[in-house]
Design an enzyme around this catalytic site. Structure first.
Site, PDB file in Angstrom:
ATOM      1  CG  HIS A  14      -1.396   2.199  10.304  1.00  0.00           C
ATOM      2  ND1 HIS A  14      -2.466   2.084   9.811  1.00  0.00           N
ATOM      3  CD2 HIS A  14      -0.779   2.124   8.709  1.00  0.00           C
ATOM      4  CE1 HIS A  14      -2.814   2.003   8.875  1.00  0.00           C
ATOM      5  NE2 HIS A  14      -1.627   2.429   8.290  1.00  0.00           N
ATOM      6  CG  HIS A  59      -1.932  -0.487   1.363  1.00  0.00           C
ATOM      7  ND1 HIS A  59      -2.815  -1.189   2.582  1.00  0.00           N
ATOM      8  CD2 HIS A  59      -3.511  -0.175   0.395  1.00  0.00           C
ATOM      9  CE1 HIS A  59      -4.645  -1.532   1.233  1.00  0.00           C
ATOM     10  NE2 HIS A  59      -4.003  -0.513   0.322  1.00  0.00           N
ATOM     11  CG  ASP A 119      -0.847   4.181   3.946  1.00  0.00           C
ATOM     12  OD1 ASP A 119      -0.835   3.184   3.310  1.00  0.00           O
ATOM     13  OD2 ASP A 119      -0.812   3.640   5.216  1.00  0.00           O
ATOM     14  CG  HIS A 144      -4.441  -4.676   4.722  1.00  0.00           C
ATOM     15  ND1 HIS A 144      -5.162  -3.870   5.842  1.00  0.00           N
ATOM     16  CD2 HIS A 144      -3.419  -4.293   4.546  1.00  0.00           C
ATOM     17  CE1 HIS A 144      -4.596  -3.394   5.017  1.00  0.00           C
ATOM     18  NE2 HIS A 144      -3.824  -2.812   4.226  1.00  0.00           N
ATOM     19  CG  ASP A 179      -1.933  -0.985   7.517  1.00  0.00           C
ATOM     20  OD1 ASP A 179      -0.884  -0.671   8.337  1.00  0.00           O
ATOM     21  OD2 ASP A 179      -1.766  -0.485   6.650  1.00  0.00           O
TER      22      ASP A 179
HETATM   23 ZN   LIG Z   1      -1.617   1.435   5.824  1.00  0.00          ZN
HETATM   24 ZN   LIG Z   2      -2.418  -1.052   3.634  1.00  0.00          ZN
END
Ligand SMILES: [Zn+2]
Ligand SMILES: [Zn+2]
Length: 315
Positions: free
Chosen positions: A267, A90, A92, A178, A201
């Site tokens: 996070h 991802h 981020d 995730h 995550d």
């Molecule tokens: Zn994330």
């Molecule tokens: Zn993620």
């Protein structure tokens, strides 16, 4: 002023947790939260990135927005970072990577290759980054005389159960949930009888709970539904995002089942979440030690677990 100092002293004192005496003396894992945020571009919570130091080695876990600025803030030189472990791809978690890799190569300068471990797709991403920045790399090599070795990326794609070992430091990758982002990893770091688990995550993950049983420090992601309401996010969109993560109540259940010596949130979704959004709902399901992470927070996992919050604002 005096009251502030007293309060701070009290706070630090309260955050010292004694660890099991079976662990070797003087050995510790030092964890620095470089970025505790997620996609929204805010100044107080940069993108996800955690620095772990143990046995004279330094590793980054994820490379979110601003990771290089934060590394500079804590006076860690990019050339001294052995490698980067990615939890998943991802954006981020990886948008800060080109900055670390290229700017860190140029200034203050790096002359050794960088190891990058990540899920399937990591090699592809790294070779495309090399293509995307091919012009700059060429120019820096002949114009700035940057080290040819310092720009080399040694990418390795790993899977659940992968183990890295060096200088007594053991890093284990494990699958988390995730979905539909697969694979997505959490990581466990063991050194000198100390242990740290990073969730990456994830939804509530049985596999994470297996790896985190009785760990010294569990750093877990969290998503607070109230923050989406306040932001005016359409309900369906908010539900969908929260469903990729854990709510504070769910995280509390994870902590109750794994019994870490200290649980820390990082996070934080959305990054506007307050302690009020996070702590009371967690307390419905968990009564143990808990901290809401912030950028530049340091957690030393040694004979005791010591939490140091930054004395100056993080931005
Ligand atoms: Zn994330
Ligand atoms: Zn993620």
């Amino acid at each position: 002023m005096l009251f502030t100092i007293l309060r701070r002293t009290l706070r630090i004192a309260l955050l010292v947790i004694t660890c099991a005496s079976t662990a070797a003396q003087g050995q510790e894992i030092k964890v620095t939260l470089l970025g505790t945020g997620c996609p929204p571009a805010v100044m107080n919570r940069f993108g996800p990135s955690i620095l772990v130091e143990a046995g004279g080695l330094k590793f980054l876990f994820d490379a979110g927005r601003g990771a290089l600025q934060r590394l500079n803030q804590v006076n860690v030189k990019w050339r001294n970072v052995q490698g980067v472990f990615l939890t998943h791809l991802h954006s981020d978690h990886v948008v800060g990577f080109p900055d670390l890799w290229l700017t860190g190569w140029l200034t203050p300068g790096r002359d050794v290759p960088l190891q990058v471990w990540g899920p399937r797709g990591t090699k592809n991403m790294m070779s495309h980054l090399e293509q995307a920045y091919e012009y700059d790399i060429r120019i820096r090599l002949y114009d700035d005389r940057a080290s040819p070795d310092g720009v080399v990326i040694l990418a390795e794609e790993i899977a659940d159960g992968f183990v890295y070992e060096k200088s007594g430091v053991k890093i284990t990758a494990f699958d988390v949930d995730h979905t539909p982002i697969k694979p997505a990893f959490g990581y466990r770091i063991d050194y000198g009888g100390r242990s740290v688990v990073l969730s990456g995550d994830t939804r509530v993950s049985e596999n994470l709970m297996r790896h985190a049983q009785g760990v010294d420090l569990l750093i877990h992601e969290v998503a607070a539904p109230e923050t989406f309401q306040r932001a005016g996010t359409p309900l369906e969109r908010a539900k969908s995002v929260v469903a990729h993560h854990v709510t504070p109540e769910q995280a509390g259940e994870v902590f109750s089942r794994t019994k870490p010596k200290l649980a820390v949130y990082s996070h934080i979704v959305l990054p506007t979440a307050t302690e009020q959004d996070l702590i009371p709902p967690t307390r419905k399901t968990y009564a143990g030690p808990l901290e809401v992470g912030e950028d530049l927070m340091v957690i030393e996992v040694g004979e005791k677990i010591v939490v140091r919050r930054p004395t100056s604002p993080s931005s």
